[in-house]
Scaffold this motif. Structure first.
Motif, short mmCIF file in Angstrom:
data_model
loop_
_atom_site.label_atom_id
_atom_site.label_comp_id
_atom_site.label_asym_id
_atom_site.label_seq_id
_atom_site.Cartn_x
_atom_site.Cartn_y
_atom_site.Cartn_z
N THR A 44 -2.81 -19.76 -68.21
CA THR A 44 -1.43 -19.54 -67.75
C THR A 44 -0.55 -18.97 -68.86
O THR A 44 0.38 -18.20 -68.58
CB THR A 44 -0.84 -20.85 -67.18
N TYR A 45 -0.85 -19.26 -70.10
CA TYR A 45 -0.08 -18.70 -71.22
C TYR A 45 -0.08 -17.17 -71.19
O TYR A 45 0.80 -16.53 -71.78
CB TYR A 45 -0.63 -19.19 -72.57
N GLN A 46 -1.05 -16.55 -70.50
CA GLN A 46 -1.09 -15.09 -70.44
C GLN A 46 0.10 -14.49 -69.71
O GLN A 46 0.38 -13.30 -69.85
CB GLN A 46 -2.40 -14.60 -69.81
N TYR A 47 0.82 -15.30 -68.93
CA TYR A 47 2.06 -14.81 -68.32
C TYR A 47 2.96 -14.20 -69.40
O TYR A 47 3.59 -13.16 -69.19
CB TYR A 47 2.82 -15.94 -67.63
N ASP A 48 3.04 -14.87 -70.54
CA ASP A 48 3.88 -14.38 -71.64
C ASP A 48 3.42 -13.00 -72.09
O ASP A 48 4.23 -12.08 -72.24
CB ASP A 48 3.85 -15.39 -72.79
N GLY A 49 2.13 -12.83 -72.32
CA GLY A 49 1.60 -11.54 -72.74
C GLY A 49 1.76 -10.46 -71.67
O GLY A 49 2.03 -9.30 -71.99
N LEU A 50 1.61 -10.85 -70.40
CA LEU A 50 1.79 -9.88 -69.32
C LEU A 50 3.24 -9.41 -69.25
O LEU A 50 3.51 -8.22 -69.05
CB LEU A 50 1.35 -10.48 -67.99
N GLU A 51 4.18 -10.34 -69.42
CA GLU A 51 5.60 -9.96 -69.41
C GLU A 51 5.92 -9.06 -70.59
O GLU A 51 6.62 -8.05 -70.44
CB GLU A 51 6.50 -11.19 -69.41
N LYS A 52 5.41 -9.38 -71.78
CA LYS A 52 5.65 -8.54 -72.96
C LYS A 52 5.05 -7.14 -72.76
O LYS A 52 5.67 -6.14 -73.11
CB LYS A 52 5.06 -9.19 -74.21
N LEU A 53 3.87 -7.08 -72.18
CA LEU A 53 3.22 -5.80 -71.91
C LEU A 53 4.03 -4.99 -70.91
O LEU A 53 4.27 -3.79 -71.11
CB LEU A 53 1.81 -6.06 -71.36
N ASN A 54 4.48 -5.64 -69.85
CA ASN A 54 5.29 -4.95 -68.84
C ASN A 54 6.57 -4.38 -69.46
O ASN A 54 6.94 -3.24 -69.21
CB ASN A 54 5.63 -5.91 -67.70
N THR A 55 7.23 -5.17 -70.29
CA THR A 55 8.46 -4.73 -70.93
C THR A 55 8.21 -3.58 -71.92
O THR A 55 8.92 -2.58 -71.91
CB THR A 55 9.13 -5.91 -71.66
N ALA A 56 7.17 -3.73 -72.72
CA ALA A 56 6.88 -2.74 -73.77
C ALA A 56 6.41 -1.40 -73.20
O ALA A 56 6.71 -0.35 -73.77
CB ALA A 56 5.83 -3.29 -74.73
N LYS A 57 5.68 -1.42 -72.10
CA LYS A 57 5.06 -0.20 -71.59
C LYS A 57 5.70 0.34 -70.31
O LYS A 57 5.26 1.35 -69.77
CB LYS A 57 3.56 -0.44 -71.33
N SER A 58 6.74 -0.29 -69.83
CA SER A 58 7.37 0.15 -68.59
C SER A 58 7.88 1.58 -68.68
O SER A 58 7.66 2.40 -67.78
CB SER A 58 8.51 -0.79 -68.20
N ALA A 59 8.57 1.90 -69.76
CA ALA A 59 9.12 3.25 -69.90
C ALA A 59 8.01 4.31 -69.96
O ALA A 59 8.22 5.45 -69.57
CB ALA A 59 10.00 3.33 -71.15
N ALA A 60 6.82 3.92 -70.42
CA ALA A 60 5.69 4.85 -70.49
C ALA A 60 5.00 5.00 -69.14
O ALA A 60 4.17 5.89 -68.96
CB ALA A 60 4.69 4.37 -71.54
N GLY A 61 5.32 4.09 -68.19
CA GLY A 61 4.75 4.22 -66.85
C GLY A 61 3.89 3.08 -66.37
O GLY A 61 3.21 3.20 -65.35
N LEU A 62 3.91 1.93 -67.05
CA LEU A 62 3.11 0.78 -66.63
C LEU A 62 3.95 -0.24 -65.88
O LEU A 62 5.10 -0.51 -66.27
CB LEU A 62 2.49 0.08 -67.85
#
Length: 164
Positions: A44-62
């Motif tokens: 469940t801790y991966q929620y944190d990493g998924l949110e960080k990934l979504n935030t960091a890569k959203s502008a690039a198209g993820l």
């Protein structure tokens, strides 16, 4: 629903966690990372990493999409509890589907399509499906593939470079 070999992810939708429909067609041209999630799992801790990934890569198209599932008996009993948990514990801002089946005969149509295309289904919580800009499956990943891990990072970077 029989999966057509020519179908792409944009053909599918999930019920949204807060009502309505989470239509994958609205993300056409973006890279999607679809993860089956659970509130009471060792991962469940991966929620944190998924949110960080979504935030960091959203502008690039993820866009990350979470699909809570009770298929492994580690999810809350209702959507409202899951939504509150995700927002208050992990400050989740990426889209969440309603609690859905991700494996077996009752699998949501998206997951039935992935199973038909790749002979793969989630073996546990926090398995991930990477969808390219063209709507096709770019990779499948297990629970041990961390959101910021080398395998997933490389696959996401490659998918973001490809045109739709």
């Amino acid at each position: 629903m029989a999966a057509d070999k020519d179908e792409v992810a944009w053909a599918f939708s999930f019920p949204a966690i807060d009502g309505g429909v989470l239509d994958l067609a609205t993300f056409k041209g973006r890279v999607l990372l679809v993860a089956n999630t659970a509130s009471f799992c060792g991962y469940t801790y991966q929620y944190d990493g998924l949110e960080k990934l979504n935030t960091a890569k959203s502008a690039a198209g993820l866009t990350v999409i979470g699909v809570p599932s009770q298929d492994f008996n580690q999810e809350s009993p209702d959507n409202a509890t899951v939504k509150t948990f995700c927002e208050t514990r992990f400050d989740i801002d990426f889209p969440l589907a309603a609690i859905s089946h991700v494996k077996g005969a009752q699998a949501a149509p998206f997951y039935a399509w992935v199973a038909a295309q790749r002979q793969w289904q989630p073996a546990w919580n926090f398995n991930k499906v990477l969808i390219g800009r063209d709507g096709r499956i770019a990779g499948t990943f297990g629970s041990g593939d961390e959101p910021d891990g080398p395998a997933l990072s490389a696959a996401i970077a490659a998918a973001l470079l490809r045109a739709a």
